[in-house]
Design a protein around this motif. Structure first.
Motif, PDB file in Angstrom:
ATOM      1  N   GLY A 137     -38.689  35.050 -11.586  1.00  0.00           N
ATOM      2  CA  GLY A 137     -39.818  35.266 -12.494  1.00  0.00           C
ATOM      3  C   GLY A 137     -41.132  35.327 -11.724  1.00  0.00           C
ATOM      4  O   GLY A 137     -41.227  35.983 -10.685  1.00  0.00           O
ATOM      5  N   LEU A 195     -28.572  40.358 -11.527  1.00  0.00           N
ATOM      6  CA  LEU A 195     -27.647  39.394 -10.925  1.00  0.00           C
ATOM      7  C   LEU A 195     -26.314  39.301 -11.656  1.00  0.00           C
ATOM      8  O   LEU A 195     -25.409  38.604 -11.210  1.00  0.00           O
ATOM      9  N   LYS A 196     -26.222  39.978 -12.778  1.00  0.00           N
ATOM     10  CA  LYS A 196     -24.933  39.943 -13.477  1.00  0.00           C
ATOM     11  C   LYS A 196     -24.029  41.070 -13.019  1.00  0.00           C
ATOM     12  O   LYS A 196     -22.913  41.206 -13.502  1.00  0.00           O
TER      13      LYS A 196
HETATM   14  C1  SAM Z   1     -36.341  31.590 -17.969  1.00  0.00           C
HETATM   15  S1  SAM Z   1     -36.852  32.659 -16.680  1.00  0.00           S
HETATM   16  C2  SAM Z   1     -37.004  31.549 -15.320  1.00  0.00           C
HETATM   17  C3  SAM Z   1     -37.982  32.012 -14.313  1.00  0.00           C
HETATM   18  C4  SAM Z   1     -38.224  31.038 -13.162  1.00  0.00           C
HETATM   19  N1  SAM Z   1     -37.027  30.717 -12.457  1.00  0.00           N
HETATM   20  C5  SAM Z   1     -38.893  29.805 -13.680  1.00  0.00           C
HETATM   21  O1  SAM Z   1     -38.245  28.778 -13.793  1.00  0.00           O
HETATM   22  O2  SAM Z   1     -40.080  29.866 -13.974  1.00  0.00           O
HETATM   23  C6  SAM Z   1     -35.374  33.548 -16.307  1.00  0.00           C
HETATM   24  C7  SAM Z   1     -35.630  34.664 -15.316  1.00  0.00           C
HETATM   25  O3  SAM Z   1     -34.384  35.292 -15.039  1.00  0.00           O
HETATM   26  C8  SAM Z   1     -34.593  36.698 -15.011  1.00  0.00           C
HETATM   27  N2  SAM Z   1     -33.316  37.336 -15.354  1.00  0.00           N
HETATM   28  C9  SAM Z   1     -32.673  37.306 -16.550  1.00  0.00           C
HETATM   29  N3  SAM Z   1     -31.512  37.979 -16.472  1.00  0.00           N
HETATM   30  C10 SAM Z   1     -31.430  38.438 -15.192  1.00  0.00           C
HETATM   31  C11 SAM Z   1     -30.468  39.215 -14.495  1.00  0.00           C
HETATM   32  N4  SAM Z   1     -29.366  39.629 -15.104  1.00  0.00           N
HETATM   33  N5  SAM Z   1     -30.703  39.513 -13.205  1.00  0.00           N
HETATM   34  C12 SAM Z   1     -31.832  39.103 -12.585  1.00  0.00           C
HETATM   35  N6  SAM Z   1     -32.772  38.364 -13.193  1.00  0.00           N
HETATM   36  C13 SAM Z   1     -32.573  38.036 -14.479  1.00  0.00           C
HETATM   37  C14 SAM Z   1     -35.664  36.951 -16.042  1.00  0.00           C
HETATM   38  O4  SAM Z   1     -36.336  38.167 -15.808  1.00  0.00           O
HETATM   39  C15 SAM Z   1     -36.544  35.733 -15.861  1.00  0.00           C
HETATM   40  O5  SAM Z   1     -37.579  35.966 -14.940  1.00  0.00           O
END
Ligand code: SAM
Length: 427
Positions: A137, A195-196
């Protein structure tokens, strides 16, 4: 450095193959001038320090907080008003209703402490480490770590998120800005990845986890991967990435939420490593009446599937850093896994070109079964619910297709079936 470096390790040549990889350009360390207009923010470092004192992190990690107060002063001088405003934004409905930077510090403190410990305990002869921030993020975790980790022990950071712009491809833009990730004392590479996806996990293994420390040091860097606040199956994917890459020496995972009750309706079955578990194992309201119980059970299943190897270790810790509001569950679970430092010198002593010891094909589906539809229209796959899919991807794709159709009927995209859009009490 920057894009050139990524091209050098092969990250930019394969952008089509791996889902439009991108990179944030990383300049050499530069002093970023303070912007005059930052003084207009009502959130001065002194005011933030005042708020910080009221958060649980201040009582549980006082020394870290003292360091962070200094860091906030530096960031206040460093960033322009736009970035500073993002840093101190108070998000609606967020825990404690404090500026983001404090919320994120509060919730990531145990991970910061663990990564520092891991890096400090590296043998003196070990190559410099690489920090990987999964689902990064805005990048608060990496930003704090970049301030706190010693440059003589750490080589670089990779921040991975699907919302980043893809600088490897023309003028791509993303929904998460990366300007503020330039000019740190470490290179902070941002990669736009899903990442999936199996292809992503394979590419990361080959090109990020087995990248040389630097041009001068061709050894592989020991990797410490952190996933903070990852929603449901993204968390399993992160754990899978640790399981399948021996070069990842440490893994820190903070789950954000667990799958919705739709997975219960669909009888979803998950697999992480050798461990299989069903949605009913953690979503059954009769056995686990509260969301707190379900969240813990979900995390315990993820923990069970984490495989650090015979001499590795793993643990689930609880840190009372969040005071949940009514109807919410406490996001107080921290999962850590590590592989021993002792064999590190050998394992990482290889140069690029050393045969990859891990299976070439990573990232098999983590959702291995789900009912198609539900109620009277339920159909099951001929192999039966316990039979895992063979081969890669199709099982999860099928589930995603079902989720997609459910989501469409609910006028909401499938990827929204996660914490951010569904109130916790509904899950
Ligand atoms: C709840 S946020 C957490 C962000 C950060 N780690 C924090 O704690 O502030 C989840 C993050 O995962 C990313 N995300 C969700 N699905 C994803 C995927 N399939 N591949 C890569 N990033 C993903 C979103 O874009 C988001 O930025």
């Amino acid at each position: 450095m920057d894009v050139d470096y990524l091209r050098h390790v092969g990250l930019l040549e394969h952008e089509a193959a791996w889902d439009r990889v991108s990179s944030g350009p990383v300049a050499d360390v530069v002093e970023v001038e303070a912007a005059d207009d930052v003084t207009r923010s009502r959130w001065s470092p002194a005011k933030l320090a005042e708020q910080l004192r009221l958060l649980p992190v201040a009582a549980l990690f006082p020394e870290l907080c003292a360091e962070v107060v200094q860091i906030l002063g530096r960031w206040y001088r460093r960033f322009n008003l736009k970035t500073w405003s993002r840093i101190v934004k108070v998000c609606k409905g967020s825990a404690h209703q404090v500026p983001c930077v404090l919320k994120e510090l509060n919730e990531s403190a145990p991970v910061i402490m663990k990564v520092r410990k891991w890096v400090e305990s590296l043998p003196p002869t070990a190559p410099k480490a690489c920090i990987v921030d999964l689902g990064a993020g805005f990048g608060f975790l990496s930003m704090f770590l970049a301030e706190l980790l010693p440059p003589e022990r750490v080589a670089k950071f990779f921040l991975l998120d699907m919302t980043y712009p893809n600088l490897g491809v023309g003028n791509s833009s993303g929904s998460t800005s990366i300007e503020h990730l330039q000019g740190w004392k470490f290179p902070m590479y941002t990669l736009k990845v899903d990442l999936k996806k199996k292809s992503t996990l394979n590419q990361l293994a080959a090109r990020v986890f087995r990248a040389p420390v630097s041009k001068e040091d061709p050894r592989y860097a020991p990797v410490y991967a952190c996933g903070i606040h990852l929603c449901n199956t993204l968390g399993i994917r992160a754990a899978q990435l640790f399981n399948e890459n021996a070069d990842v020496r440490g893994f820190a995972f903070v789950p954000c939420c667990f799958p919705t009750s739709r997975h219960l309706t669909q009888d979803v079955i998950y697999q992480l490593g050798e461990h299989k578990f069903a949605a009913r194992d953690f979503l059954d309201g009769k056995k686990l009446p509260s969301n707190n119980d379900r969240f813990l059970r979900w995390a315990e299943h993820v923990l069970e599937g984490i495989d650090p190897g015979p001499s590795g270790s793993k643990s689930l810790e609880r840190h009372m850093l969040v005071r949940p509001r009514r109807g919410m569950f406490a996001q107080d679970i921290y999962i850590f896994a590590e592989r021993p430092v002792a064999p590190l010198a050998q394992a990482s002593a290889g140069t690029p070109g050393t045969p990859e010891p891990q299976p070439a094909q990573r990232g098999s589906p983590v959702v291995i079964w789900a009912k198609y539809g539900h109620g009277n229209r339920a159909r099951r796959k001929p192999a039966g619910p316990q039979a895992p899919e063979s081969g890669g991807g199709s099982g999860e794709k099928a589930v995603m297709a079902v989720l997609q159709s459910l989501a469409e009927s609910a006028k909401q995209p499938a990827h929204d079936l996660t914490c951010s859009k569904i109130p916790r009490w509904k899950r």
